[in-house]
Design an enzyme around this catalytic site. Sequence first.
Site, short mmCIF file in Angstrom:
data_model
loop_
_atom_site.label_atom_id
_atom_site.label_comp_id
_atom_site.label_asym_id
_atom_site.label_seq_id
_atom_site.Cartn_x
_atom_site.Cartn_y
_atom_site.Cartn_z
N HIS A 1 0.83 -1.15 0.12
CA HIS A 1 -0.07 -0.01 0.08
C HIS A 1 0.90 1.08 0.05
O HIS A 1 2.04 1.21 0.43
CB HIS A 1 -0.81 0.02 1.24
CG HIS A 1 -2.01 1.03 1.22
ND1 HIS A 1 -1.90 2.02 2.02
CD2 HIS A 1 -3.30 0.84 1.16
CE1 HIS A 1 -3.11 2.64 1.81
NE2 HIS A 1 -3.96 1.98 1.25
N ASP B 1 2.65 -5.22 7.87
CA ASP B 1 1.61 -4.18 7.61
C ASP B 1 0.36 -5.07 7.87
O ASP B 1 0.24 -6.25 6.93
CB ASP B 1 1.44 -3.60 6.35
CG ASP B 1 0.16 -2.81 5.95
OD1 ASP B 1 -0.93 -2.99 6.67
OD2 ASP B 1 0.25 -2.21 5.01
N GLN C 1 -4.92 -5.65 6.42
CA GLN C 1 -5.79 -6.58 5.77
C GLN C 1 -5.83 -7.93 6.65
O GLN C 1 -6.46 -8.78 6.28
CB GLN C 1 -5.67 -6.57 4.57
CG GLN C 1 -5.92 -5.34 3.62
CD GLN C 1 -7.42 -4.64 3.70
OE1 GLN C 1 -8.22 -5.30 4.14
NE2 GLN C 1 -7.61 -3.37 3.47
N LYS D 1 -11.20 -0.81 10.28
CA LYS D 1 -11.14 -2.26 9.39
C LYS D 1 -11.61 -3.50 10.12
O LYS D 1 -12.06 -4.36 9.47
CB LYS D 1 -10.02 -2.39 8.56
CG LYS D 1 -9.65 -1.44 7.40
CD LYS D 1 -8.40 -1.82 6.80
CE LYS D 1 -7.74 -0.83 6.04
NZ LYS D 1 -8.57 -0.05 4.85
N CYS E 1 -5.19 2.74 -3.52
CA CYS E 1 -3.95 3.08 -2.99
C CYS E 1 -2.71 2.30 -3.03
O CYS E 1 -1.85 2.32 -1.99
CB CYS E 1 -4.27 3.61 -1.61
SG CYS E 1 -5.72 4.57 -1.15
N1 C6P Z 1 -6.59 0.14 2.51
C1 C6P Z 1 -8.44 0.03 0.70
O1 C6P Z 1 -9.52 0.37 0.30
P1 C6P Z 1 -5.48 3.35 6.81
O2 C6P Z 1 -6.11 3.84 5.78
O3 C6P Z 1 -4.48 4.07 7.47
O4 C6P Z 1 -6.60 2.76 8.03
O5 C6P Z 1 -4.87 1.94 6.39
C2 C6P Z 1 -3.78 1.95 5.11
C3 C6P Z 1 -3.82 0.73 4.52
C4 C6P Z 1 -2.56 0.13 5.12
N2 C6P Z 1 -2.05 -1.02 4.28
C5 C6P Z 1 -3.05 -1.93 3.79
C6 C6P Z 1 -2.85 -3.18 3.22
C7 C6P Z 1 -4.41 -1.19 3.68
O6 C6P Z 1 -5.29 -1.94 2.72
C8 C6P Z 1 -4.73 0.24 4.03
C9 C6P Z 1 -6.14 0.80 3.74
C10 C6P Z 1 -8.06 0.50 2.20
O7 C6P Z 1 -7.70 -1.13 0.24
C11 C6P Z 1 -7.97 2.02 1.97
S1 C6P Z 1 -6.95 2.94 0.97
#
Ligand code: C6P
Length: 401
Positions: free
Chosen positions: A115, A192, A195, A218, A355
């Site tokens: 990401h 990370d 997910q 999430k 993203c």
């Molecule tokens: N992906 C998606 O629709 P935040 O926004 O900080 O809670 O998470 C960022 C992030 C980091 N790593 C991974 C693997 C992610 O999937 C995400 C967030 C969302 O896929 C929003 S872009």
Amino acid sequence: MLEVKRADFPVLVNNEKMIYMDSAATSLKPQIVIDKINEYYTKYGVNIHRGVYDLSSKATDEYEELRTVVAKFINCKPREVVYTKGTTNGLNMLAQILKANIHEGDEIIVSQLDHHSLVMPWQNVAKEKGAKLVFIELNEKNQITIENFKKVLTKKTKIVNLTYVSNVLGVVAPVKEITKLAHEIGAIVICDGAQAVPHMKVDVQDLDVDFLAFSGHKMLGPTGCGILYGKYDLLNSLEPEEFGGDMNDGVEMYDSTFKDAPEKFEAGTPNIAGLIALKPAIEYLSKLGMENVHNHSLSLAKYVVENIKNNDMIELYTKEPESGIVTFNIKGIHPHDTATFLAAQNICVRAGHHCAQLITHHLGCMGTVRASFYIYNTIEEAQALVAAINGACEYFKEWII
Ligand code: C6P
């Protein structure tokens, strides 16, 4: 199949026909989470760690209890739990606090599955320090393999930052095996878990990763709160990157001292309500059992893949689901057009680069359509998605040149 009541989720109650398949972007929130936010603001909504009066103690106790709940959930110690605003905040913070250990010529291993919130902070550090970003080559199924990881691991590797579960393809990285190899040459491993933690059992002691970042929103929790896990001695040896209230031990005119971790990484008034309400979210998931949560979403993803994979009009990027994510395109059709067609049938999916442009580029497309499942999705909804995708193919047939 999991027994989750639609009635537990007010957004679903208030949008009776909605089929929500965008949980990788953010999950819906159960009533108990919303109630907890309300409870904080209406019953003891004062600042934490600052007052000596009863309400401040109550707010502090509620807030601090989350560390124990998270510790049990990911199998660590409560003081290894740093509160953040989310995964992005956790990963950026790590890049900043670890960059003191990065020198010219050092290597930082990432991958094209990552990401933007993972890749960009390290791009920045690499530029500043004269270090090098090294990408693990993906195999033909767009997975990270041990074999390919070994090809990039060198004595120069200082950091390995991995995405546990890809938000675009849903592939799962072999984090435990990679961590073992990285530790043999003394590299720091960051995971990370954005997910992963909401969807499967993640045990940081078993994985042995040094750091793990994830987001509350999430995993049924509120937005604006997240967790950064760090192995205590390593975490505590690092210098903070943000300064202010609550993280210091004493401030003089020209110097200050800091508290120990985790507090030294938690400057300023945090999202108290959000963090307090993350507790019932984690408890809700724990009650269901993370293995059941994983199997439920995976079975829905498998059902959808099984039922669209022979459609010639579909470019399927998730060929063998490993989590609750299915990504595809209707050939020749912009992903936003497909998602708009599905939206007209009350099916909410995400379309675009999610993203994570590096993997979109790697797939050779401008974006994808992504359905991501969670505990409240049903097999009937998966059937409706398949029918709607087939309907979209029929509809767009004439558009394709
Ligand atoms: N992906 C998606 O629709 P935040 O926004 O900080 O809670 O998470 C960022 C992030 C980091 N790593 C991974 C693997 C992610 O999937 C995400 C967030 C969302 O896929 C929003 S872009």
